[in-house]
Design a protein around this motif. Sequence first.
Motif, PDB file in Angstrom:
ATOM      1  N   THR A 134     -31.093   6.910  -4.593  1.00  0.00           N
ATOM      2  CA  THR A 134     -31.943   5.727  -4.660  1.00  0.00           C
ATOM      3  C   THR A 134     -32.026   4.986  -3.329  1.00  0.00           C
ATOM      4  OG1 THR A 134     -30.069   4.467  -5.514  1.00  0.00           O
ATOM      5  CG2 THR A 134     -31.601   5.377  -7.142  1.00  0.00           C
ATOM      6  N   GLU A 135     -31.284   5.441  -2.334  1.00  0.00           N
ATOM      7  CA  GLU A 135     -31.318   4.818  -0.999  1.00  0.00           C
ATOM      8  C   GLU A 135     -32.283   5.590  -0.103  1.00  0.00           C
ATOM      9  OE1 GLU A 135     -29.459   2.103  -0.133  1.00  0.00           O
ATOM     10  OE2 GLU A 135     -28.795   2.056  -2.209  1.00  0.00           O
ATOM     11  N   PRO A 136     -33.124   4.879   0.652  1.00  0.00           N
ATOM     12  CA  PRO A 136     -34.051   5.579   1.555  1.00  0.00           C
ATOM     13  C   PRO A 136     -33.338   6.521   2.523  1.00  0.00           C
ATOM     14  CG  PRO A 136     -34.632   3.260   1.399  1.00  0.00           C
ATOM     15  CD  PRO A 136     -33.336   3.429   0.657  1.00  0.00           C
ATOM     16  N   SER A 137     -32.149   6.157   2.981  1.00  0.00           N
ATOM     17  CA  SER A 137     -31.411   7.001   3.933  1.00  0.00           C
ATOM     18  C   SER A 137     -30.898   8.285   3.287  1.00  0.00           C
ATOM     19  CB  SER A 137     -30.238   6.218   4.517  1.00  0.00           C
ATOM     20  OG  SER A 137     -29.312   5.895   3.483  1.00  0.00           O
ATOM     21  N   GLY A 138     -30.786   8.295   1.965  1.00  0.00           N
ATOM     22  CA  GLY A 138     -30.263   9.470   1.272  1.00  0.00           C
ATOM     23  C   GLY A 138     -31.091  10.710   1.518  1.00  0.00           C
ATOM     24  N   ALA A 139     -32.410  10.568   1.513  1.00  0.00           N
ATOM     25  CA  ALA A 139     -33.292  11.724   1.722  1.00  0.00           C
ATOM     26  C   ALA A 139     -33.084  12.323   3.110  1.00  0.00           C
ATOM     27  CB  ALA A 139     -34.750  11.320   1.520  1.00  0.00           C
ATOM     28  N   ASP A 140     -32.982  11.472   4.124  1.00  0.00           N
ATOM     29  CA  ASP A 140     -32.753  11.980   5.485  1.00  0.00           C
ATOM     30  C   ASP A 140     -31.404  12.694   5.578  1.00  0.00           C
ATOM     31  OD1 ASP A 140     -35.189  10.945   6.337  1.00  0.00           O
ATOM     32  OD2 ASP A 140     -34.301   9.062   7.009  1.00  0.00           O
ATOM     33  N   GLN A 141     -30.401  12.156   4.903  1.00  0.00           N
ATOM     34  CA  GLN A 141     -29.072  12.784   4.909  1.00  0.00           C
ATOM     35  C   GLN A 141     -29.128  14.150   4.223  1.00  0.00           C
ATOM     36  OE1 GLN A 141     -26.659   9.845   2.952  1.00  0.00           O
ATOM     37  NE2 GLN A 141     -26.583   8.491   4.731  1.00  0.00           N
ATOM     38  N   VAL A 142     -29.851  14.222   3.102  1.00  0.00           N
ATOM     39  CA  VAL A 142     -29.988  15.501   2.394  1.00  0.00           C
ATOM     40  C   VAL A 142     -30.693  16.525   3.281  1.00  0.00           C
ATOM     41  CG1 VAL A 142     -31.100  16.683   0.455  1.00  0.00           C
ATOM     42  CG2 VAL A 142     -29.976  14.487   0.077  1.00  0.00           C
ATOM     43  N   LEU A 143     -31.802  16.118   3.883  1.00  0.00           N
ATOM     44  CA  LEU A 143     -32.560  17.054   4.720  1.00  0.00           C
ATOM     45  C   LEU A 143     -31.741  17.532   5.915  1.00  0.00           C
ATOM     46  CD1 LEU A 143     -36.076  15.400   4.518  1.00  0.00           C
ATOM     47  CD2 LEU A 143     -35.362  17.561   3.476  1.00  0.00           C
ATOM     48  N   ALA A 144     -30.942  16.659   6.507  1.00  0.00           N
ATOM     49  CA  ALA A 144     -30.057  17.067   7.611  1.00  0.00           C
ATOM     50  C   ALA A 144     -29.024  18.067   7.089  1.00  0.00           C
ATOM     51  CB  ALA A 144     -29.380  15.847   8.229  1.00  0.00           C
ATOM     52  N   GLY A 145     -28.476  17.808   5.896  1.00  0.00           N
ATOM     53  CA  GLY A 145     -27.514  18.731   5.292  1.00  0.00           C
ATOM     54  C   GLY A 145     -28.137  20.080   4.980  1.00  0.00           C
ATOM     55  N   VAL A 146     -29.375  20.079   4.494  1.00  0.00           N
ATOM     56  CA  VAL A 146     -30.094  21.323   4.209  1.00  0.00           C
ATOM     57  C   VAL A 146     -30.220  22.139   5.494  1.00  0.00           C
ATOM     58  CG1 VAL A 146     -32.378  22.272   3.661  1.00  0.00           C
ATOM     59  CG2 VAL A 146     -31.377  20.530   2.175  1.00  0.00           C
ATOM     60  N   GLN A 147     -30.641  21.507   6.581  1.00  0.00           N
ATOM     61  CA  GLN A 147     -30.806  22.215   7.852  1.00  0.00           C
ATOM     62  C   GLN A 147     -29.474  22.825   8.319  1.00  0.00           C
ATOM     63  OE1 GLN A 147     -33.652  23.042   9.139  1.00  0.00           O
ATOM     64  NE2 GLN A 147     -34.689  21.858   7.580  1.00  0.00           N
ATOM     65  N   ARG A 148     -28.398  22.063   8.164  1.00  0.00           N
ATOM     66  CA  ARG A 148     -27.071  22.553   8.559  1.00  0.00           C
ATOM     67  C   ARG A 148     -26.687  23.774   7.719  1.00  0.00           C
ATOM     68  NH1 ARG A 148     -24.780  18.144   7.519  1.00  0.00           N
ATOM     69  NH2 ARG A 148     -23.672  18.758   5.654  1.00  0.00           N
ATOM     70  N   LEU A 149     -26.904  23.701   6.398  1.00  0.00           N
ATOM     71  CA  LEU A 149     -26.523  24.816   5.525  1.00  0.00           C
ATOM     72  C   LEU A 149     -27.421  26.042   5.726  1.00  0.00           C
ATOM     73  CD1 LEU A 149     -25.637  22.991   2.184  1.00  0.00           C
ATOM     74  CD2 LEU A 149     -24.089  23.843   3.969  1.00  0.00           C
ATOM     75  N   LEU A 150     -28.693  25.833   6.067  1.00  0.00           N
ATOM     76  CA  LEU A 150     -29.578  26.970   6.324  1.00  0.00           C
ATOM     77  C   LEU A 150     -29.123  27.759   7.550  1.00  0.00           C
ATOM     78  CD1 LEU A 150     -33.105  25.471   5.592  1.00  0.00           C
ATOM     79  CD2 LEU A 150     -31.929  27.268   4.286  1.00  0.00           C
ATOM     80  N   ARG A 151     -28.481  27.088   8.493  1.00  0.00           N
ATOM     81  CA  ARG A 151     -27.994  27.759   9.711  1.00  0.00           C
ATOM     82  C   ARG A 151     -26.701  28.529   9.470  1.00  0.00           C
ATOM     83  NH1 ARG A 151     -29.771  22.839  12.046  1.00  0.00           N
ATOM     84  NH2 ARG A 151     -27.650  22.035  12.077  1.00  0.00           N
ATOM     85  N   GLU A 152     -25.977  28.229   8.397  1.00  0.00           N
ATOM     86  CA  GLU A 152     -24.719  28.940   8.119  1.00  0.00           C
ATOM     87  C   GLU A 152     -24.981  30.384   7.755  1.00  0.00           C
ATOM     88  OE1 GLU A 152     -22.444  27.014   5.065  1.00  0.00           O
ATOM     89  OE2 GLU A 152     -21.802  25.396   6.385  1.00  0.00           O
ATOM     90  N   LYS A 153     -24.085  31.252   8.161  1.00  0.00           N
ATOM     91  CA  LYS A 153     -24.204  32.669   7.816  1.00  0.00           C
ATOM     92  C   LYS A 153     -23.574  32.942   6.488  1.00  0.00           C
ATOM     93  CE  LYS A 153     -26.385  33.902  11.409  1.00  0.00           C
ATOM     94  NZ  LYS A 153     -27.710  33.408  11.192  1.00  0.00           N
TER      95      LYS A 153
END
Length: 171
Positions: free
Chosen positions: A152-171
């Motif tokens: 419910t926090e506007p910053s939450g979406a940015d945090q999720v998207l940053a986490g997604v990018q980090r996990l997509l780079r993992e092997k």
Amino acid sequence: LVLGQVSGFSLTNQAGQTVTLTNLLGRVWIADVIFTRCQSSCENLTRRLAAMQAKLPPAAQVQIVSLTADPEFDTPAVLQKYAENHQAQPERWQFLTGPIREVYRLAIEDLKFAVVDKTQEKREPLEEIFLHSSLFALVDKQGRIRGYFPGTEPSGADQVLAGVQRLLREK
């Protein structure tokens, strides 16, 4: 950091198709809990996920998984209409329902979300039938929970998207 592991499950999506953990392995996923009769927090969570869906690269191996807290009402047909109303891309966003025990086991035991079905006499107004988590869970390609973010926090979406990018780079 691994916060938990999702175990096997078998639920039904908005198209009436069976979705299992195996279908999601190899993809990063964002999970939440909503129900279609909720007009307050669920609408906010779904709008934030729709905005995130639009920011994800088209080829990215990312799924959005919304579990219903109200599987007896939220049939695949009800979820399909809800998904269409929120411009959910069916290949990217699964709305899952099924037997209440299986849905709640995945939501509560595996994803560690709070979900409470309120007693019959306390079910007014309608959108307060269920108390549930307003967090987004971020799950990696191996089905491991890697983070929770405020839905419910506007910053939450940015945090999720940053986490997604980090996990997509993992092997």
